[in-house]
Design a protein around this motif. Structure first.
Motif, short mmCIF file in Angstrom:
data_model
loop_
_atom_site.label_atom_id
_atom_site.label_comp_id
_atom_site.label_asym_id
_atom_site.label_seq_id
_atom_site.Cartn_x
_atom_site.Cartn_y
_atom_site.Cartn_z
N UNK A 121 40.33 8.15 27.32
CA UNK A 121 39.22 7.89 28.21
C UNK A 121 37.97 7.50 27.44
N UNK A 122 36.80 7.73 28.08
CA UNK A 122 35.54 7.42 27.44
C UNK A 122 35.33 8.30 26.20
N UNK A 123 34.41 7.84 25.34
CA UNK A 123 34.13 8.61 24.13
C UNK A 123 32.64 8.47 23.81
N UNK A 124 32.12 9.47 23.14
CA UNK A 124 30.77 9.41 22.60
C UNK A 124 30.83 8.69 21.26
N UNK A 125 30.30 7.48 21.20
CA UNK A 125 30.38 6.66 19.99
C UNK A 125 28.97 6.38 19.48
N UNK A 126 28.69 6.88 18.29
CA UNK A 126 27.39 6.67 17.67
C UNK A 126 27.49 5.51 16.68
N UNK A 256 17.29 12.68 15.30
CA UNK A 256 17.84 13.88 15.96
C UNK A 256 17.92 13.64 17.46
N UNK A 257 18.90 14.25 18.10
CA UNK A 257 19.01 14.25 19.55
C UNK A 257 20.09 15.23 19.96
N UNK A 258 20.12 15.56 21.25
CA UNK A 258 21.20 16.34 21.87
C UNK A 258 21.78 15.49 22.99
N UNK A 259 23.10 15.52 23.08
CA UNK A 259 23.77 14.65 24.04
C UNK A 259 24.98 15.37 24.61
N UNK A 260 25.38 14.97 25.80
CA UNK A 260 26.59 15.51 26.44
C UNK A 260 27.41 14.35 26.97
N UNK A 261 28.73 14.46 26.79
CA UNK A 261 29.58 13.36 27.25
C UNK A 261 31.04 13.67 27.06
N UNK A 262 31.82 12.62 26.83
CA UNK A 262 33.28 12.70 26.81
C UNK A 262 33.79 13.56 25.65
N UNK A 324 35.82 13.20 15.68
CA UNK A 324 36.53 14.40 16.10
C UNK A 324 36.92 14.25 17.56
N UNK A 325 38.11 14.76 17.90
CA UNK A 325 38.54 14.84 19.29
C UNK A 325 39.28 16.15 19.49
N UNK A 326 39.51 16.49 20.75
CA UNK A 326 40.24 17.72 21.09
C UNK A 326 41.69 17.38 21.35
N UNK A 327 42.58 17.92 20.54
CA UNK A 327 44.01 17.67 20.72
C UNK A 327 44.51 18.43 21.94
N UNK A 328 45.33 17.80 22.74
CA UNK A 328 45.90 18.43 23.93
C UNK A 328 47.25 19.04 23.60
#
Length: 467
Positions: A121-126, A256-262, A324-328
């Motif tokens: 799905x979507x991802x947080x990409x910096x 610096x920042x704080x963010x929330x997402x995929x 980094x991602x969360x393995x299912x």
């Protein structure tokens, strides 16, 4: 777009009324033909018996022949009762099995789609920042004036970019649950230090351009500082920050920042050369793993989470975004339980044949045995969602075997029922659950025929007939 999970095609389903009515009509026609054949055979025997009784010169051979066929007809009627019970049990069980196979297949595919949506799905990409400057460049082109082509020279501004001299990034990742979608999301605290040096030989005006991460839902406290002084963009919504540097002068920037997402965070170098680069990603949750196959320089366990460190001391070009991602949880082998459900009527027939050849059975025993077998299979289908299928079947076998003991009227018959159940029910079902199905089924078949040979040929385990 992911395809919605569908059931197994061309399988009958109890929830489809038209298929149910069509199947019922076929069963009714088959029963009607079978009853007519048996009734016709009985009428023929009755007519023969009536004709022989009117014979004035009776013959013992004819009487014996008539009695023999009447006894066979009586046996045929008894076999017909058993056959009707078996046919009804297998037909009804087959319909229930196909319906449940469709439902289980649908559930498995839904699990696969859910896991795939999390991973793809979507991802947080910096994206990596860029240091841009402009230089004048002369170019020529032809212009058509008064019927002639005239070469014209003009000057335009062209963008050029400086390479980052050093990058030090630290990302703190926390995982939360989105109550609306029931999917995990990342809460990211980003802090980065960048260093750039003017290598152009003269004072120049630059733009430090850094975009916020793609795919976010909430972005807070986005701040860019140069040497401790906060920078403001020229235009609202523009993330280009102007600054000037003398020749060989160095500037240091802090973002610096704080963010929330995929539930994936990656860093994209956009093909730039990375030098003196260090990225530290701290994941404060289990099942964290590195993304895109870019192996971290160092991985450390920290409580329930992990610390991933990428260090590139010299120039390196990283084509894919890394992070980094969360393995299912693995979905496991799919299609095993649907295949078992489709083969359940055949397994039941295998077990009943062994029981018929091992000990005498009454009509009541056959009906109860069919019900118990289907009940165990259906319980296995739903228990396998919570436990391992092999472990679930072993636990259910501890229920099936004591029940099979009750098929016998004495110890010998009960022992024969246990042996037939192990070789005809327990091992075949287990063989369809384990990876080595062919080997296990072959061993079950060998055990079955060995038991029948010992039982009938060698007389080691004879069972006296019931009174």
């Amino acid at each position: 777009m992911f395809r919605l999970p569908e059931g197994i095609p061309n399988l009958p389903d109890l929830t489809h009324a038209d298929e149910l009515m069509q199947f019922g009509s076929h069963i009714f026609n088959t029963f009607l033909i079978l009853i007519l054949v048996v009734a016709g055979f009985g009428l023929v025997l009755a007519a023969l018996g009536f004709a022989l009784r009117r014979d004035r010169n009776p013959s013992p051979w004819r009487d014996n022949w008539t009695n023999k066929w009447l006894q066979r007809y009586d046996l045929l009627l008894e076999l017909l009762q058993h056959g009707v019970v078996l046919l009804m049990a297998i037909a009804i069980g087959f319909f229930f099995c196909t319906t449940l196979a469709n439902r289980y297949h649908h559930w498995e595919q839904a699990q696969v789609v859910e896991s795939a949506q999390i991973l793809t799905g979507e991802r947080l990409e910096q994206p990596a920042p860029q240091v841009r400057y402009t230089i004048p460049e002369t170019y020529t082109f032809n212009r058509y004036i008064d019927g002639e082509y005239i070469e014209v020279e003009e000057e335009r501004e062209v963008n050029r970019y400086l390479s980052l001299e050093a990058s030090e990034i630290q990302v703190l990742l926390n995982q939360a649950l989105n109550v609306q979608t029931n999917q995990p999301v990342y809460q990211v605290a980003f802090e980065a230090q960048y260093q750039v040096t003017n290598l152009l030989g003269e004072r120049e005006d630059f733009f430090f351009e850094i975009q916020p991460p793609y795919g976010y839902t909430i972005l807070q406290n986005f701040r860019v500082e140069r040497d401790g002084e906060r920078l403001e963009p020229i235009n609202p919504g523009d993330y280009g920050f102007p600054f000037s540097l003398d020749s060989q002068e160095t500037a240091r920037f802090r973002v610096t920042y704080q963010v929330q997402g995929s539930p994936r965070w990656v860093y994209n170098a956009n093909g730039q050369l990375l030098s003196n680069f260090q990225l530290t990603a701290i994941a404060n949750f289990p099942k964290a793993d590195f993304a895109s196959g870019i192996v971290p320089t160092q991985t450390l366990e920290e409580g329930q989470g992990k610390r991933f460190i990428w260090v590139f001391e010299d120039n390196v070009s990283v084509r894919n975004p890394f992070g980094v991602f969360t393995a299912t949880n693995p979905v496991g082998r799919t299609g095993v339980l649907p295949r078992l459900l489709l083969l359940t009527p055949g397994l039941l027939l295998w077990w009943l044949i062994l029981l018929y050849l091992s000990l005498p059975l009454q009509l009541r025993d056959v009906a109860i045995a069919c019900s118990v077998f289907f009940a165990c299979i259906f319980a296995l289908t739903y228990a396998s969602r919570l436990l391992n299928p092999e472990l679930s079947w072993i636990l259910l076998s501890c229920i099936l075997l004591p029940l099979a003991w009750g098929l016998g009227d004495n110890r010998r018959e009960s022992s024969a029922a246990i042996i037939a159940t192990i070789s005809g029910a327990v091992l075949p079902v287990l063989g369809l659950l384990v990876p080595y199905s062919g080997l296990t089924l072959s061993l079950a078949a060998l055990l079955s025929v060995t038991w029948l040979a010992v039982h009938h040929w060698y007389g080691w385990y004879r069972i006296p007939p019931r009174s």
